[in-house]
Write a protein that holds these residues in place. Structure first.
Motif, PDB file in Angstrom:
ATOM      1  N   ARG A  13       0.845  -1.203   0.000  1.00 14.86           N
ATOM      2  CA  ARG A  13       0.000   0.000   0.000  1.00 14.86           C
ATOM      3  C   ARG A  13       0.869   1.237   0.000  1.00 14.86           C
ATOM      4  O   ARG A  13       1.917   1.270   0.609  1.00 14.86           O
ATOM      5  N   TYR A  14       0.417   2.265  -0.712  1.00 18.29           N
ATOM      6  CA  TYR A  14       0.986   3.593  -0.569  1.00 18.29           C
ATOM      7  C   TYR A  14      -0.090   4.469   0.044  1.00 18.29           C
ATOM      8  O   TYR A  14      -1.243   4.053   0.113  1.00 18.29           O
ATOM      9  N   GLU A  15       0.307   5.662   0.473  1.00 16.07           N
ATOM     10  CA  GLU A  15      -0.602   6.531   1.243  1.00 16.07           C
ATOM     11  C   GLU A  15      -2.052   6.446   0.759  1.00 16.07           C
ATOM     12  O   GLU A  15      -2.960   6.193   1.522  1.00 16.07           O
ATOM     13  N   ASP A  16      -2.228   6.663  -0.548  1.00 10.41           N
ATOM     14  CA  ASP A  16      -3.605   6.796  -1.024  1.00 10.41           C
ATOM     15  C   ASP A  16      -4.004   5.713  -2.014  1.00 10.41           C
ATOM     16  O   ASP A  16      -5.008   5.818  -2.685  1.00 10.41           O
ATOM     17  N   SER A  17      -3.185   4.673  -2.143  1.00 10.05           N
ATOM     18  CA  SER A  17      -3.542   3.641  -3.117  1.00 10.05           C
ATOM     19  C   SER A  17      -2.955   2.295  -2.717  1.00 10.05           C
ATOM     20  O   SER A  17      -2.048   2.216  -1.897  1.00 10.05           O
ATOM     21  N   VAL A  18      -3.506   1.254  -3.301  1.00  5.44           N
ATOM     22  CA  VAL A  18      -2.951  -0.082  -3.119  1.00  5.44           C
ATOM     23  C   VAL A  18      -2.257  -0.446  -4.422  1.00  5.44           C
ATOM     24  O   VAL A  18      -2.906  -0.626  -5.449  1.00  5.44           O
ATOM     25  N   ALA A  19      -0.929  -0.501  -4.400  1.00  2.00           N
ATOM     26  CA  ALA A  19      -0.170  -0.750  -5.623  1.00  2.00           C
ATOM     27  C   ALA A  19      -0.236  -2.220  -6.010  1.00  2.00           C
ATOM     28  O   ALA A  19      -0.369  -2.565  -7.176  1.00  2.00           O
ATOM     29  N   VAL A  20      -0.138  -3.101  -4.999  1.00  2.22           N
ATOM     30  CA  VAL A  20      -0.223  -4.540  -5.235  1.00  2.22           C
ATOM     31  C   VAL A  20      -1.223  -5.094  -4.234  1.00  2.22           C
ATOM     32  O   VAL A  20      -1.119  -4.844  -3.036  1.00  2.22           O
ATOM     33  N   GLY A  75       0.727  -6.164 -18.043  1.00  2.00           N
ATOM     34  CA  GLY A  75      -0.387  -5.317 -17.618  1.00  2.00           C
ATOM     35  C   GLY A  75      -0.131  -3.878 -17.983  1.00  2.00           C
ATOM     36  O   GLY A  75       1.000  -3.509 -18.291  1.00  2.00           O
ATOM     37  N   PRO A  76      -1.182  -3.061 -17.940  1.00  2.00           N
ATOM     38  CA  PRO A  76      -1.000  -1.650 -18.286  1.00  2.00           C
ATOM     39  C   PRO A  76      -0.159  -0.935 -17.240  1.00  2.00           C
ATOM     40  O   PRO A  76       0.074  -1.465 -16.158  1.00  2.00           O
ATOM     41  N   SER A  77       0.273   0.258 -17.576  1.00  3.38           N
ATOM     42  CA  SER A  77       1.078   1.057 -16.655  1.00  3.38           C
ATOM     43  C   SER A  77       0.301   1.338 -15.377  1.00  3.38           C
ATOM     44  O   SER A  77      -0.887   1.623 -15.417  1.00  3.38           O
ATOM     45  N   GLY A  78       0.968   1.203 -14.244  1.00  2.00           N
ATOM     46  CA  GLY A  78       0.314   1.461 -12.965  1.00  2.00           C
ATOM     47  C   GLY A  78      -0.425   0.262 -12.411  1.00  2.00           C
ATOM     48  O   GLY A  78      -1.123   0.369 -11.405  1.00  2.00           O
ATOM     49  N   SER A  79      -0.267  -0.914 -13.032  1.00  2.00           N
ATOM     50  CA  SER A  79      -1.028  -2.072 -12.561  1.00  2.00           C
ATOM     51  C   SER A  79      -0.275  -2.841 -11.474  1.00  2.00           C
ATOM     52  O   SER A  79      -0.756  -3.861 -10.997  1.00  2.00           O
ATOM     53  N   GLY A  80       0.916  -2.384 -11.098  1.00  2.46           N
ATOM     54  CA  GLY A  80       1.608  -2.997  -9.973  1.00  2.46           C
ATOM     55  C   GLY A  80       2.721  -3.963 -10.334  1.00  2.46           C
ATOM     56  O   GLY A  80       3.250  -4.657  -9.464  1.00  2.46           O
ATOM     57  N   LYS A  81       3.110  -3.991 -11.602  1.00  2.00           N
ATOM     58  CA  LYS A  81       4.146  -4.937 -12.025  1.00  2.00           C
ATOM     59  C   LYS A  81       5.498  -4.611 -11.403  1.00  2.00           C
ATOM     60  O   LYS A  81       6.157  -5.479 -10.831  1.00  2.00           O
ATOM     61  N   THR A  82       5.898  -3.344 -11.527  1.00  2.78           N
ATOM     62  CA  THR A  82       7.200  -2.945 -10.992  1.00  2.78           C
ATOM     63  C   THR A  82       7.245  -3.121  -9.481  1.00  2.78           C
ATOM     64  O   THR A  82       8.252  -3.605  -8.934  1.00  2.78           O
ATOM     65  N   THR A  83       6.167  -2.747  -8.806  1.00  2.00           N
ATOM     66  CA  THR A  83       6.130  -2.895  -7.359  1.00  2.00           C
ATOM     67  C   THR A  83       6.307  -4.359  -6.969  1.00  2.00           C
ATOM     68  O   THR A  83       7.049  -4.676  -6.033  1.00  2.00           O
ATOM     69  N   THR A  84       5.655  -5.259  -7.705  1.00  2.00           N
ATOM     70  CA  THR A  84       5.809  -6.687  -7.432  1.00  2.00           C
ATOM     71  C   THR A  84       7.261  -7.116  -7.617  1.00  2.00           C
ATOM     72  O   THR A  84       7.845  -7.793  -6.757  1.00  2.00           O
TER      73      THR A  84
HETATM   74  N1  LIG Z   1       6.858   5.000  -4.230  1.00  4.48           N
HETATM   75  C1  LIG Z   1       5.544   5.110  -4.496  1.00  4.48           C
HETATM   76  N2  LIG Z   1       4.774   5.974  -3.801  1.00  4.48           N
HETATM   77  C2  LIG Z   1       3.452   6.071  -4.069  1.00  4.48           C
HETATM   78  N3  LIG Z   1       2.811   5.367  -5.010  1.00  4.48           N
HETATM   79  C3  LIG Z   1       3.521   4.499  -5.736  1.00  4.48           C
HETATM   80  C4  LIG Z   1       4.928   4.327  -5.524  1.00  4.48           C
HETATM   81  N4  LIG Z   1       5.369   3.379  -6.395  1.00  4.48           N
HETATM   82  C5  LIG Z   1       4.299   3.005  -7.119  1.00  4.48           C
HETATM   83  N5  LIG Z   1       3.192   3.659  -6.729  1.00  4.48           N
HETATM   84  C6  LIG Z   1       1.837   3.479  -7.286  1.00  4.48           C
HETATM   85  O1  LIG Z   1       1.548   2.123  -7.302  1.00  4.48           O
HETATM   86  C7  LIG Z   1       0.874   1.763  -8.488  1.00  4.48           C
HETATM   87  C8  LIG Z   1       1.615   0.662  -9.209  1.00  4.48           C
HETATM   88  O2  LIG Z   1       2.833   1.162  -9.714  1.00  4.48           O
HETATM   89  P1  LIG Z   1       3.867   0.252 -10.494  1.00  4.48           P
HETATM   90  O3  LIG Z   1       4.136  -0.971  -9.710  1.00  4.48           O
HETATM   91  O4  LIG Z   1       5.037   1.096 -10.809  1.00  4.48           O
HETATM   92  O5  LIG Z   1       3.078  -0.114 -11.813  1.00  4.48           O
HETATM   93  P2  LIG Z   1       3.612  -0.699 -13.201  1.00  4.48           P
HETATM   94  O6  LIG Z   1       5.021  -1.109 -13.054  1.00  4.48           O
HETATM   95  O7  LIG Z   1       2.700  -1.834 -13.516  1.00  4.48           O
HETATM   96  O8  LIG Z   1       3.458   0.396 -14.197  1.00  4.48           O
HETATM   97  C9  LIG Z   1       0.738   3.041  -9.310  1.00  4.48           C
HETATM   98  O9  LIG Z   1      -0.549   3.538  -9.123  1.00  4.48           O
HETATM   99  C10 LIG Z   1       1.769   3.946  -8.732  1.00  4.48           C
HETATM  100  O10 LIG Z   1       1.345   5.276  -8.814  1.00  4.48           O
END
Ligand SMILES: Nc1ncnc2c1ncn2[C@@H]1O[C@H](COP(=O)(O)OP(=O)(O)O)[C@@H](O)[C@H]1O
Ligand SMILES: [Mg+2]
Lengths: 391, 270
Positions: free
Chosen positions: A31-38, A55-64
């Motif tokens: 989770r980030y402050e205002d969203s659930v990334a994964v 997945g599309p941009s912002g779908s949580g791939k990088t975070t995973t």
């Molecule tokens: N350090 C961070 N702080 C706040 N929000 C983040 C941070 N990193 C990623 N996010 C949010 O988490 C979501 C998933 O991001 P990300 O994993 O980068 O997606 P992807 O790689 O699929 O494009 C996005 O909505 C992004 O804005």
């Protein structure tokens, strides 16, 4: 903590025996402050598999990927490498190779020093190091560039050096985050084949991230489709294409024709109906559903003409040809149906000449060639989000 | 200092005008400074300009008269200690401000940079009043501490600029390759922000070497820096002051040249 790499093991690896690690993700949440990334991601990846997170941009791939690499701490869930939890292991002790979109080569070091970096951290002896660097630069075909600095190399060359650097210490798992994202199409296609070759040669586990569905289809043993921090479906390219479980997957992976309507069961078949049509498909899992979708792939749809006509029970629709697009070996015909809806038909170019633009046509497909989605699976992709991704 | 870039010379009328304007500006700025060079070689104990007789006596004075030698030594030692202290603290501070998660970072940044804005005289009075009871006035350490406070902002600004252009993913890459956080800092972050630290260190040196206001407050007859010595002898019609000025000028020019060469090498990567 730092262990010396055993040369015998190395030779074994370089000869291509299966040396990948199995990766298990269980209920990962970030989770980030205002969203659930994964959001509750679970995935089992057997040793040696090439898995793509698509997945599309912002779908949580990088975070995973960052959680697997240890750059980001998961809020919930567990990550296992060969059955051992690694959640508490810091990134620099995980022994996982990582390749970044923008290469992340150390700018003040030559190619050789970049590739030597992980070996020096492991205190490998100099002679041994030289052999190993030689081998790995050979693997990525960058042997002639050892003395160059990163900025003296093209993007594709830099990425191959980055790959060599991520592989030189014999990781059993390699993570790649959109490694071809910054490169042009030709180079991308060539490097995709290189990745595949290297994966086969080394036999280690690859987890690859991309938003490009074609790339995912070309490379992967299996694909995990991400949407809004969740995995929509995991499967081989064929499974995702032939049997998408959600509308998102159907629309994100390959082209599809979708018909929304009310679903009801009729024996072995399911029927989807609206004011304009009533179509049959294989029965869905759930019961009746007012918000269901029938998905049929463009190459499963036929245009009626001499020698090509529907068999009993086929879905048949009337329309007019809008335009015909030739794609080399295939031909795409866009048809405007009588209710104004558009439908795409894809045929092999060898199937005679098709109808021309403006001609009335009858299109049809067998119920078994379509998929019926019910029970919440029929929520499509966020089109705004897709517009940013699908170029 | 990172902004210095070799530009291709302009051509045409605009180019000629630009050059003339530039030339005039250079003379206007440099002439008062350059006066000290001939003056330092005068043969008489006077500030007559231009000199009519010539000698190197004043350089001899500068390097042998105890009060000048001591002042010069103090200045160099203090400036070098300031470079080390302000370099380390300023770099650490810039990194903390860049990466830290503590709340109120903006306040900390403002406080750290305040010596640039606050009038030096006020700083000097404050430092003097605090250092006097602590017996730091007239002590080398007192000069070092005061000058470090004045020099830190330059290091922080310079290093912050370097950090802003630094790709954090290089640190993730280093970690994935097996480098501990400390090793990553030494081998990846430090080389990347090195030019910024170097530029900050040069500015710190000059800040200290050149500083006269707080130094005047803190100095005693036996403990003074070169600028203080120069300031206090100006009424004595002693051309040694011109020799000292010329030395400082040459030193500063040498340092700037060093920076230019260093930056060029960093850019070409050799
Ligand atoms: N350090 C961070 N702080 C706040 N929000 C983040 C941070 N990193 C990623 N996010 C949010 O988490 C979501 C998933 O991001 P990300 O994993 O980068 O997606 P992807 O790689 O699929 O494009 C996005 O909505 C992004 O804005
Ligand atoms: Mg991403």
């Amino acid at each position: 903590m730092i262990t010396r790499v055993d040369t015998d093991v190395e030779k074994d690896e370089m000869s291509g025996s299966t040396r990948g690690a199995a990766l298990g993700l269980t209920g990962l949440v970030k989770r980030y402050e205002d969203s659930v990334a994964v959001d509750d991601v679970s995935l089992e990846i057997p040793a040696g598999e090439f898995v793509t997170l698509l997945g599309p941009s912002g779908s949580g791939k990088t975070t995973t990927l960052n959680m697997i690499a240890g750059f980001t701490q998961a809020d919930e869930g567990q990550i296992q490498l060969d059955g051992k939890a690694i959640d508490r292991v810091p990134a620099h002790k995980r022994n996982i190779g990582v390749v970044f979109q923008h290469y992340a080569l150390f700018p003040h070091m030559t190619v050789e020093d970049n590739v030597a970096f992980p070996l020096k951290r492991r205190r490998m002896a100099k002679a041994e190091r030289a052999t190993r660097i030689d081998e790995v630069l050979d693997l990525v075909r960058m042997k002639d560039f050892v003395k160059r600095y990163p900025r003296q190399l093209s993007g594709g060359q830099q990425q191959r050096v980055a790959l060599a650097r991520a592989l030189v210490f014999n990781p059993r798992l390699l993570l790649m985050d959109e490694p071809l994202g910054a490169l042009d199409k030709k180079l991308r296609e060539w490097l995709q084949l290189e990745f595949k070759r290297i994966h086969q040669e080394l036999g280690i586990t690859f987890v690859y991230v991309t938003h490009d569905q074609e790339e995912a289809l070309v490379l992967s043993d299996r694909i995990a489709v991400f949407n809004h921090g969740k995995i929509e479906q995991v499967g081989t390219a064929t499974e995702l294409y032939e049997r998408p479980e959600t509308l998102f997957v159907a629309e994100f992976v390959g082209e599809s024709n979708c018909f929304k309507g009310r679903y009801r069961r009729d024996g072995d078949l399911g029927i989807i109906a609206s004011e304009q049509f009533e179509l049959r498909g294989p029965a869905a899992h759930g019961g009746d559903d007012p918000n269901a979708v029938l998905v049929v792939r463009p190459e499963r749809v036929n245009i009626r003409r001499d020698g090509i006509s529907p068999s009993n029970g086929a879905n048949i629709l009337q329309g007019t040809v809008k335009q015909v697009i030739y794609l080399g070996s295939a031909r795409k015909t866009e048809v405007v149906l009588s209710d104004g809806r558009e439908l795409v038909v894809r045929e092999s170019a060898s199937v005679g000449t098709g109808p021309a633009a403006g001609q009335p046509v009858e299109v049809f497909w067998a119920p078994d060639d379509s998929v019926l989605l019910t029970g919440g699976a029929s929520v499509g992709p966020d089109l705004d989000q897709l517009a940013n991704e699908v170029k | 200092m990172n902004g210095l870039k070799a530009r291709r010379p302009r051509t045409g009328a605009a180019g000629v005008l630009l050059r003339i304007f530039g030339g005039v500006m250079v003379i206007w700025l440099l002439a008062p400074i350059l006066v000290v060079i001939p003056l330092s070689f005068t043969g008489k104990q006077s500030f007559e300009f231009p000199p009519t007789t010539w000698s190197t006596e004043w350089y001899h004075q500068l390097f042998t008269a105890p009060e000048w030698v001591e002042a010069l030594t103090h200045s160099v030692v203090i400036a070098l200690l300031v470079v080390v202290l302000a370099g380390v603290l300023g770099t650490a501070c810039a990194i903390g401000l860049d990466r830290g998660v503590l709340p109120g970072k903006a306040v900390v940044r403002g406080l750290v940079l305040s010596p640039i804005i606050v009038p030096v005289v006020i700083v000097a009075v404050g430092v003097y009043l605090v250092f006097l009871p602590w017996r730091l006035a007239g002590h080398e350490l007192g000069f070092v501490l005061a000058h470090t406070a004045l020099a830190i902002p330059f290091v922080v600004i310079s290093v912050s600029t370097s950090l802003a252009g630094f790709d954090r993913r290089l640190e993730q890459a280093a970690a994935s390759l097996g480098a501990s956080p400390w090793s990553t800092f030494l081998r990846v972050t430090l080389p990347a922000i090195g030019p910024g630290i170097f530029a900050g260190a040069v500015l710190a040196f000059i800040t200290s070497f050149d500083e006269v206001v707080t130094a005047l407050f803190l100095s005693t007859p036996t403990m003074k820096t070169l600028p203080v010595q120069m300031f206090q002898t100006i009424n004595n019609v002693d051309p040694t002051i011109a020799a000292a000025s010329t030395l400082v000028l040459a030193g500063t020019a040498a340092i700037m040249l060093l920076v230019l060469i260093f930056n060029r090498n960093v850019r070409s990567g050799s």
